[in-house]
Structures are given as structure tokens and as C-alpha cells.
Design a protein around this motif. Structure first.
Motif, PDB file in Angstrom:
ATOM      1  N   SER A  55       0.859  -1.184   0.000  1.00 19.77           N
ATOM      2  CA  SER A  55       0.000   0.000   0.000  1.00 19.77           C
ATOM      3  C   SER A  55       0.896   1.236   0.000  1.00 19.77           C
ATOM      4  CB  SER A  55      -0.920  -0.012   1.231  1.00 19.77           C
ATOM      5  OG  SER A  55      -0.149  -0.257   2.383  1.00 19.77           O
ATOM      6  N   LEU A  56       0.709   2.108  -0.966  1.00 15.48           N
ATOM      7  CA  LEU A  56       1.565   3.284  -1.105  1.00 15.48           C
ATOM      8  C   LEU A  56       1.385   4.229   0.076  1.00 15.48           C
ATOM      9  CD1 LEU A  56       1.043   4.143  -4.880  1.00 15.48           C
ATOM     10  CD2 LEU A  56       3.113   3.242  -3.830  1.00 15.48           C
ATOM     11  N   VAL A  57       2.425   4.934   0.438  1.00 14.89           N
ATOM     12  CA  VAL A  57       2.334   5.945   1.489  1.00 14.89           C
ATOM     13  C   VAL A  57       1.419   7.071   1.011  1.00 14.89           C
ATOM     14  CG1 VAL A  57       3.635   7.614   2.835  1.00 14.89           C
ATOM     15  CG2 VAL A  57       4.615   5.358   2.366  1.00 14.89           C
ATOM     16  N   GLU A  58       1.586   7.456  -0.255  1.00 11.11           N
ATOM     17  CA  GLU A  58       0.785   8.559  -0.807  1.00 11.11           C
ATOM     18  C   GLU A  58       0.020   8.049  -2.030  1.00 11.11           C
ATOM     19  OE1 GLU A  58       3.074  12.192  -1.503  1.00 11.11           O
ATOM     20  OE2 GLU A  58       1.683  12.692  -3.113  1.00 11.11           O
ATOM     21  N   ILE A  88      -1.584   8.136  -5.571  1.00 12.92           N
ATOM     22  CA  ILE A  88      -1.186   8.972  -6.702  1.00 12.92           C
ATOM     23  C   ILE A  88      -2.190   8.902  -7.853  1.00 12.92           C
ATOM     24  CG2 ILE A  88       1.287   8.940  -6.293  1.00 12.92           C
ATOM     25  CD1 ILE A  88       1.194   6.810  -8.751  1.00 12.92           C
ATOM     26  N   TYR A 148      -2.538   9.221 -12.073  1.00 14.56           N
ATOM     27  CA  TYR A 148      -1.731   9.110 -13.279  1.00 14.56           C
ATOM     28  C   TYR A 148      -2.655   8.959 -14.477  1.00 14.56           C
ATOM     29  CZ  TYR A 148      -2.748   4.112 -12.870  1.00 14.56           C
ATOM     30  OH  TYR A 148      -3.383   2.909 -12.771  1.00 14.56           O
ATOM     31  N   GLY A 149      -2.090   9.143 -15.664  1.00 13.97           N
ATOM     32  CA  GLY A 149      -2.868   9.019 -16.896  1.00 13.97           C
ATOM     33  C   GLY A 149      -2.607   7.681 -17.551  1.00 13.97           C
ATOM     34  N   GLN A 150      -3.672   6.935 -17.804  1.00 12.34           N
ATOM     35  CA  GLN A 150      -3.506   5.644 -18.479  1.00 12.34           C
ATOM     36  C   GLN A 150      -4.061   5.762 -19.890  1.00 12.34           C
ATOM     37  OE1 GLN A 150      -3.350   1.942 -16.582  1.00 12.34           O
ATOM     38  NE2 GLN A 150      -5.318   1.324 -17.389  1.00 12.34           N
ATOM     39  N   THR A 160      -4.300   5.361  -7.830  1.00 13.80           N
ATOM     40  CA  THR A 160      -3.951   4.093  -7.208  1.00 13.80           C
ATOM     41  C   THR A 160      -3.326   4.331  -5.844  1.00 13.80           C
ATOM     42  OG1 THR A 160      -2.841   1.983  -7.442  1.00 13.80           O
ATOM     43  CG2 THR A 160      -1.642   3.881  -8.244  1.00 13.80           C
ATOM     44  N   GLN A 174       1.066  -0.584  -4.911  1.00 16.36           N
ATOM     45  CA  GLN A 174       2.226  -0.823  -5.759  1.00 16.36           C
ATOM     46  C   GLN A 174       2.439  -2.327  -5.829  1.00 16.36           C
ATOM     47  OE1 GLN A 174       6.146   0.096  -4.118  1.00 16.36           O
ATOM     48  NE2 GLN A 174       6.711   1.054  -6.067  1.00 16.36           N
ATOM     49  N   SER A 175       2.583  -2.803  -7.049  1.00 16.60           N
ATOM     50  CA  SER A 175       2.820  -4.218  -7.218  1.00 16.60           C
ATOM     51  C   SER A 175       4.331  -4.426  -7.377  1.00 16.60           C
ATOM     52  CB  SER A 175       2.038  -4.653  -8.455  1.00 16.60           C
ATOM     53  OG  SER A 175       2.524  -5.833  -8.938  1.00 16.60           O
TER      54      SER A 175
END
Lengths: 602, 192
Positions: free
Chosen positions: A209-212, A214, A216-218, A242, A245-246
Motif C-alpha cells: 500500500s503506497l504511502v501517498e 497517486i 496518473y494518466g492511463q 492508485t 504498488q505491485s
């Protein structure tokens, strides 16, 4: 460059040379059949393998049979890697559910690993199952390296034997290279790498699990699964969020160890040894760099010991080291000088105790400029091809060094076995040139060098440049070839020249901006790798066979001693002149033009 | 000839089992036993949850965190499932534009900071996953983070120093700051 930079370089070169000597002497004993006590417990395994395969170690092979054995063994390995990729979706050890690769990619990858090139048109963590990585890639990392070492031993026998019609047994040479040299080193190195943080597990990826969170554009996909484009031709981006992080993991350390030791270079991850889980610390980086050159360096020492005059091996090792250090200096200077763009924008690019400075685009912080330039030089001097920085983002001259090292024919250390047999062919040319000057039949190590040897040497020296230059012309002359280019201008030309230089000399490193996973490049580069590998191996074995059949002539007054500084200079000169004459025109319209353009922006 | 074909096949199969199955399995067994943390990706856990890996960077954009190297992975930055570099050549106009944009973002985040920006803060890493920045790049960001978190700059410099990894064995590699562990410590700092 800071004083610490010089210290790191000096430490590397000294450690390399110091460790090459004992390893080389050990290898000479192995190939002479004098197995040292501390590995004698492996003997039952060795003889078990022979029994299983119906091999009689006393069964000596004529050079033609030796060559056929090499080719058949490599072909079977190639087919196995191809089949594994095409069937991986149905096979076990595939926790992330990788599907079959395309036929052209499977062909390219199979050729690439069987020929010890390890060019990668794919990203490992997104394409290959754990089983394919192990049973396909890791196995060929061992066996293609062992093949190169076996061919070198056969050539060494050509010098030692007198009036003989055989070169020894390929199966024995190959099995001993694997069992006594590569495998023990790989076990130790892989565990040392794990201690630094290289992953080694059979599980699927982790999710963190990300700290922040984010945004993004997909790229948005249309009904046909192709990215949608707006009126200006730019991809339409969907806003995504998201918080996860994988993190891809797998049996990396066992593969990384042998990829370095066997001068293979095919990484577990897409970015190879730039990936923090493939090369996490400066120490892992040092060990991986040492592993790139240790066996090729030891091959020189082994050769000297094997032919009964160690000075012969040290002379060749000296020639290789001198070229390596000179080109290392050039690459390092270019990268530390950096990109004038960064200075113009007012950035701080000065190397200090607080930062590496220089050209940091495409480089990792832990390696900085010094270890990135050192790696780039070492990996292309050897036919390794692994990277710890993105060569495509190097400065023009910084990128010219690795490119030219490949174009020299992979003889400055070169691949395991293959580097030295290539260099020995250059040595034959050097004594031939010297012989012409004084009008005597040239000799090398007591064997007369005559028309047949020189014809075969010419094939060995001319095939790779032919493949590189014709291949580059083909790629640039077709739409399919030009479509893969990522960077505009002279640099785009360099990307193609670099790719062909890499495949045409079995290196495997890339200016990775080039989109090479297309049927065109997969086929072109696949063929280039095949030609470069086997059109060199077969003539080298022919030379070996011809030399073995000759008498040994005692050195006379007109014999050129081949262990002296004079010969070292002559050998370096031969390599450099051939490499420079063949490739300067091509380099002039690639990196050299780009350098002039860059100087202009200052 | 036929005999050699049989030998080739038998040796390929037996050596594949040895080097492709037994060797990786043995290394995995030993590695999992003596280096379990490293062998599994150097994960940072909070209870059962995985917060990340000490070796894999994460994206940060809030002013109250230290920011890492720009990342060129797709589709999102710091994509740990698909590593990648920008592969932009030194004269590529796209590189020029990207660096200028990153400079503008950094300048806008801290308008009073007139010090030159360290080059690693505006250039993409090779892997797109670089967990580190240079010490210079961390120090450059101290005024911004201090303001956003209302913490004294001296305290932040202490934290940066605590998360700095020196040259290994005293001389290998470059000194560097681990952005993820630094930021995790930082979020603990504000909660107190």
C-alpha cells in the motif's frame, strides 16, 4: 571525478587481475583432467552424467565431429527455450499467469540465449514465467557459456597436440566447464547477492500500500484494444488513481549470478541490473561486475598454463587490460562532463561528497556516474550485455565507447571462452603481419601459420562486421526498421547501429529506446546472432584441427616472441586498426556527429 | 553421428535438471533459510500489511514529503511490476522539455529556494524504481518539507542524516538517502 572514483576503479582492476590468476590455474587443471581434491566429490556426478549419456571420455573427436557436436547441442537447447516460451501458459511455476510469447519473440529469445548473446526483446517480469526463466534462460546461461569454454579448450589443444587428428571430447569439456567452474561459482555468488537484497523466491508478486495515493494518466483503449488517439495524434489519457504498488519477485539471484559469470547478461527484470531487486547495493554491483570479467580473465591465465608457457596468457591479458582501461577513461570522462543541457538550465552537476553529478539521466543514485560508466565499459568489453544504467541516455561519446567495444569483435576480455578464442585469432593475424614484414612463415606457439589458418582467421574477423553493417543498412533501408527508432536525429541511427553491433557480436546490451520486439527486428537480430556465433565457432575449430595436425617447430632466430611488450603493442594495434577501419565511417554519422551537435549547444 | 545426437539430448535433459531445477531450488532453500528478509524483497511491514520494499521507491508529490527521482515507468511512475527507463538521448527535445517541466515544478514548490537544483532530482533513474536520491537532493528539499510540516529544518536534517546510507565498506558506490524510509519516519514524526 573525485579521488574516491579513482580508488573504486583501481580496486576493481586490481581485484579482477588478482583473482583471475588462481581461477585460471584451477581451470587449467580441470581441463587437463587433474581434478583438485576439494572438488573431487563431484566426480561421481560427472561420471554419472557420462554413463547416462553414453559418453566415453576417452573417445576423442576430430574437429569436424567436435563442431557437429557443438551445433547439435546448441540447436537442441535453442528448441527447448523456444518450446518453453510457447507452452509456458500450460506449464507449472507460473504464479503470475504469463501467456505464450509470439513466435518471432520466442525465436529471437531462443537464439539469443543459445548463442550466449542474451539480447532481450522482452521485459522479464512482464513476459516470462518462473519456469521459463529457470529451465530456459538459466540453463542456457550455463550451457552456452560452457560451449564457449569448450571451444577455447579445443583451440588450446590445437597448439599443444602434435600431428594429432583429434581435439578431445566436446561433452567432457562442456560438462567439466559447467560442473567444476560455473556451477560452484554461481552458488556462492547467488547467495552473496541474496545477502545484499536480490530476491530468490518462487512466489507471485507482492502488493504494497503506497504511502501517498497517486494520480496518473492511463492510455485509453478503443474497442479494438488499440490506444485511442486524439486529433493531434497524441494518446487519449484516462485519469486513474492508485494506492497500491505491485512488486515483482521471483528466482532472480540464481539467474543473475550465472548471467554475470557466463557473460550472458540476460536479466531477470526488464531493466536488468539497474533494478534494485537485481542489483541492490554498491557491493552487489561490485560483485556482479567482477563476475562479468573474472572467467574471461581467468581464461587467459588458463590458456598460458595449458600450453605450458604462462607468459603467453599474461601477455594477452595485458593487451586486453590496457584497452579496457583506456576506453574506461574515455567513457567516464564523457559521462562525468555531463550533458551541456543540464548546465544551461542552471542545475548543479558538480561531483562532490553530496552527489554524483554529471549525466544522471538513466542512472541509479547508488551507482552514480563512476560505477555506471565502469559497468558500461566492462559489460561491452565482455560479451555480457547486462546493464546497470540506460546506455541510450549516455552522452554521445559515453555511448560510443560501449558500442565500439562490441564492434572490436568482443575480444577485449570478451565472452567466456569466446573472447579469448577471438583474441587468439587476432594474435594469428598479428604474427602473420609481423611475418610479412620480415618475409618468413609466421609461427605462433610453435605452430606454423599457413594459408588455411589465415583464410579461417579472415572469416572469423570479417563475418561479424559484415553482419553488423549489412544488418544496419537493411534496418535503415526499410520502413519496418525505421519504425522502431525512438530518438530523433543522429541518435536514432546510433540506436540501430548499436542493436546490430550487439547482436552481430553476441553481446546483448541495447540502446533500449529501440522498439525491437517486432517481427522485423526479432528476425533480423535473431539471424545476426546465429551468424555471429556459429560462423566464428566453426572456423575456430577448423583452425584448431589444422594446428593439431602440425608438427611443433622449435623457435629460431626469426621467431617473433609472443610474450613481450612488443607483441602486446602489436596485438593491440591489430585489434584497433581492424576495428577502427571497419567502423569509423558508421560511428562518424552516429555518435560523432551527435557529439559535435551537442558541443554546439554549449 | 546418431550416437552424438543421443548424447546431446541426454546431456541437455540431465544438465537442465541440474542447472535449471536443482540449482535454483537449492539456492532458494538456502537463501530462504539464512536471508529470509532479503530473499523476499526486503519488505517493510506494518502488522500484516506491506508498506513497500526498502529497495523499491514510491511516488511522492505532496510538499510534506521528500520527493524521489523522476520515474519513467508506465503507466504510473514507480510501477514495481514493469521497470523501465526513459531511454531519451542527450539531445532529444522531449528530454529537454521534461527536465524544464520538472525544474518548474520544483521551483514552484519552493519559490524562495535559490540554490541550484541537484541534477539527480530532475533526471529519471535507470530502473524507474530508484529508492534513493543524493544527499544534495535531500538537503535541497528540506526548506519545503519543513514549512509544510511546521518542523524545524535542523530536525529534518537530522532525519536525513539518519536515513543516509554511506559508501559501502567506506568506498564503494555513492552516498545516498532512502526516500521511502525517510518519509515513513517523517509521517511518524507528525503524528506525535
Amino acid at each position: 571525478m573525485t579521488g574516491n572514483g579513482y580508488l573504486q576503479l583501481a580496486f576493481y582492476v586490481v581485484a579482477l587481475l588478482a583473482l583471475s590468476v588462481p581461477l585460471g590455474l584451477y581451470m587449467a587443471r580441470i581441463y587437463q583432467g587433474d581434478i583438485p581434491v576439494f572438488v573431487r566429490w563431484l566426480r561421481p556426478l560427472e561420471s554419472g552424467l557420462y554413463r547416462l549419456a553414453g559418453v566415453s571420455p576417452e573417445d576423442k573427436m576430430h574437429w569436424t565431429r567436435y563442431a557437429v557436436a557443438v551445433l547439435v547441442f546448441n540447436l537442441l537447447g535453442l528448441l527447448a527455450v523456444y518450446a518453453l516460451q510457447r507452452l509456458q501458459g500450460m506449464l507449472p511455476l507460473n504464479p503470475d499467469g504469463m501467456t505464450a510469447t509470439t513466435a518471432d519473440l520466442a525465436f529471437n529469445t531462443a537464439v539469443s540465449f543459445a548463442t550466449n548473446t542474451n539480447w532481450q526483446s522482452y521485459g522479464g517480469e512482464t513476459t516470462m514465467s518462473h519456469l521459463t526463466q529457470m529451465l530456459g534462460m538459466t540453463v542456457q546461461n550455463f550451457l552456452s557459456a560452457a560451449t564457449g569454454m569448450a571451444v577455447l579448450v579445443a583451440l588450446a589443444r590445437g597448439f599443444v597436440k602434435r600431428e594429432a587428428d583429434s581435439l578431445g571430447n566436446f561433452w567432457v569439456d562442456m560438462v567439466r566447464s559447467t560442473l567444476y567452474v560455473l556451477l560452484p561459482l554461481a552458488v556462492f555468488l547467488s547467495l552473496a547477492l541474496v545477502s545484499q537484497g536480490v530476491v530468490q523466491t518462487f512466489t507471485a508478486h507482492h502488493t504494497a500500500s503506497l504511502v501517498e495515493t497517486i494520480e496518473y494518466g492511463q492510455p485509453k483503449l478503443g474497442d479494438d484494444d488499440q490506444p485511442l488517439k486524439d486529433a493531434a495524434g497524441q494518446p487519449v489519457l484516462e485519469k486513474m488513481k492508485t494506492a497500491e504498488q505491485s512488486i515483482a519477485v521471483g528466482p532472480a539471484a540464481s539467474q543473475v549470478a550465472i548471467k554475470q559469470l557466463g557473460s550472458n547478461g540476460g536479466g531477470f527484470y526488464n531493466v536488468n541490473s539497474a533494478h534494485p531487486l537485481e542489483n541492490p547495493t554498491p557491493l552487489s554491483n561490485f560483485l556482479e561486475m567482477l563476475a562479468i570479467l573474472i572467467v574471461p580473465g581467468a581464461c587467459c591465465v588458463m590458456f598460458g598454463a595449458y600450453v605450458g608457457d604462462r607468459r603467453q596468457g599474461y601477455a594477452i591479458l595485458a593487451a586486453m587490460t590496457i584497452v579496457l582501461v583506456a576506453l574506461l577513461g574515455a567513457c567516464l570522462w564523457a559521462e562525468q562532463s555531463g550533458n551541456p543541457l543540464f548546465a544551461r538550465l542552471g542545475l548543479d552537476t558538480q561531483a562532490s561528497e553530496l552527489q554524483a553529478g554529471g549525466n544522471m539521466e538513466g542512472k541509479e543514485t547508488r551507482f552514480g556516474v563512476v560505477n555506471s560508466a565502469l559497468w558500461a565499459t566492462v559489460t561491452t568489453a565482455a560479451s555480457n550485455g547486462s546493464v546497470n544504467a540506460m546506455h541510450d541516455s549516455f552522452t554521445p561519446l559515453g555511448g560510443l565507447v560501449p558500442m565500439w567495444l562490441m564492434q572490436l569483435g568482443e575480444v577485449i576480455f570478451g565472452g567466456v571462452g569466446s573472447g579469448l578464442y577471438g583474441m587468439l585469432v587476432f594474435a594469428l593475424v598479428a604474427v602473420f603481419v609481423a611475418g610479412l614484414m620480415i618475409g618468413r612463415t609466421p609461427e605462433y606457439l610453435g605452430k606454423k601459420i599457413e594459408a588455411f589458418e589465415m583464410k579461417m582467421a579472415a572469416v572469423v574477423i570479417l563475418v561479424p562486421p559484415l553482419v553488423v553493417l549489412v544488418g544496419t543498412a537493411l534496418a535503415l533501408g526499410t520502413d519496418a526498421g525505421r519504425a522502431g527508432i525512438a530518438n530523433p536525429g543522429a541518435h536514432g541511427f546510433s540506436e540501430v547501429l548499436y542493436a546490430l553491433s550487439s547482436a552481430g557480436n553476441n553481446n546483448g546490451s541495447a540502446f533500449a529506446g529501440l522498439s525491437a520486439n517486432t517481427p522485423f527486428y526479432n528476425t533480423l537480430l535473431g539471424l545476426a546472432m546465429l551468424f555471429a556465433r556459429y560462423w566464428v565457432i566453426v572456423p575456430v575449430l577448423a583452425i584448431a584441427g589444422s594446428l593439431a595436425a602440425k608438427k611443433r617447430v622449435p623457435p629460431g632466430a626469426g621467431t617473433l616472441p609472443t610474450h613481450t611488450p612488443l607483441f602486446v603493442v602489436l596485438l593491440i594495434g591489430t585489434v584497433i586498426v581492424v576495428g577502427a577501419l571497419t567502423f569509423l565511417p558508421a560511428l562518424a554519422i552516429g555518435p560523432i556527429v551527435e557529439h559535435l551537435q551537442m558541443s554546439d549547444t554549449r | 553421428m546418431l550416437k552424438d545426437l543421443k548424447s546431446a539430448l541426454a546431456l541437455l535433459v540431465s544438465l537442465s535438471i541440474l542447472t535449471g531445477l536443482a540449482y535454483p531450488a537449492a539456492v532458494t532453500g538456502i537463501a530462504q533459510a539464512i536471508f529470509p528478509v532479503q530473499a523476499n524483497g526486503s519488505l517493510i511491514r506494518e502488522g500484516k500489511a506491506v508498506r513497500g520494499s526498502r529497495l523499491i521507491g514510491q511516488p511522492f508529490a505532496e510538499p510534506g514529503y521528500f520527493w524521489g527521482r523522476p520515474s519513467a515507468t508506465a503507466p504510473m511512475p514507480f510501477n514495481g511490476a514493469a521497470s523501465g527507463g526513459s531511454n531519451q538521448g542527450p539531445l532529444n527535445p522531449v528530454l529537454d522539455a521534461a527536465v524544464k517541466k520538472r525544474i518548474a515544478t520544483l521551483r514552484a514548490s519552493d519559490p524562495d529556494n535559490a540554490a541550484p537544483i541537484p541534477v539527480d532530482l530532475v533526471t529519471t533513474s535507470a530502473s524507474g524504481l530508484d529508492p534513493h536520491i543524493s544527499i544534495a537532493a535531500a538537503l535541497w528539499q528540506v526548506p519545503r518539507v519543513a514549512r509544510a510540516r511546521a518542523l524545524p529544518a535542523a530536525r529534518l536534517r537530522e532525519l536525513v542524516a539518519a536515513h543516509t546510507e554511506g559508501r559501502q565498506l567506506g568506498f564503494l558506490g555513492e552516498p545516498r538517502v532512502n526516500v521511502l524510509t525517510l518519509n515513513l519516519a517523517l509521517s511518524g514524526e507528525t503524528r506525535d
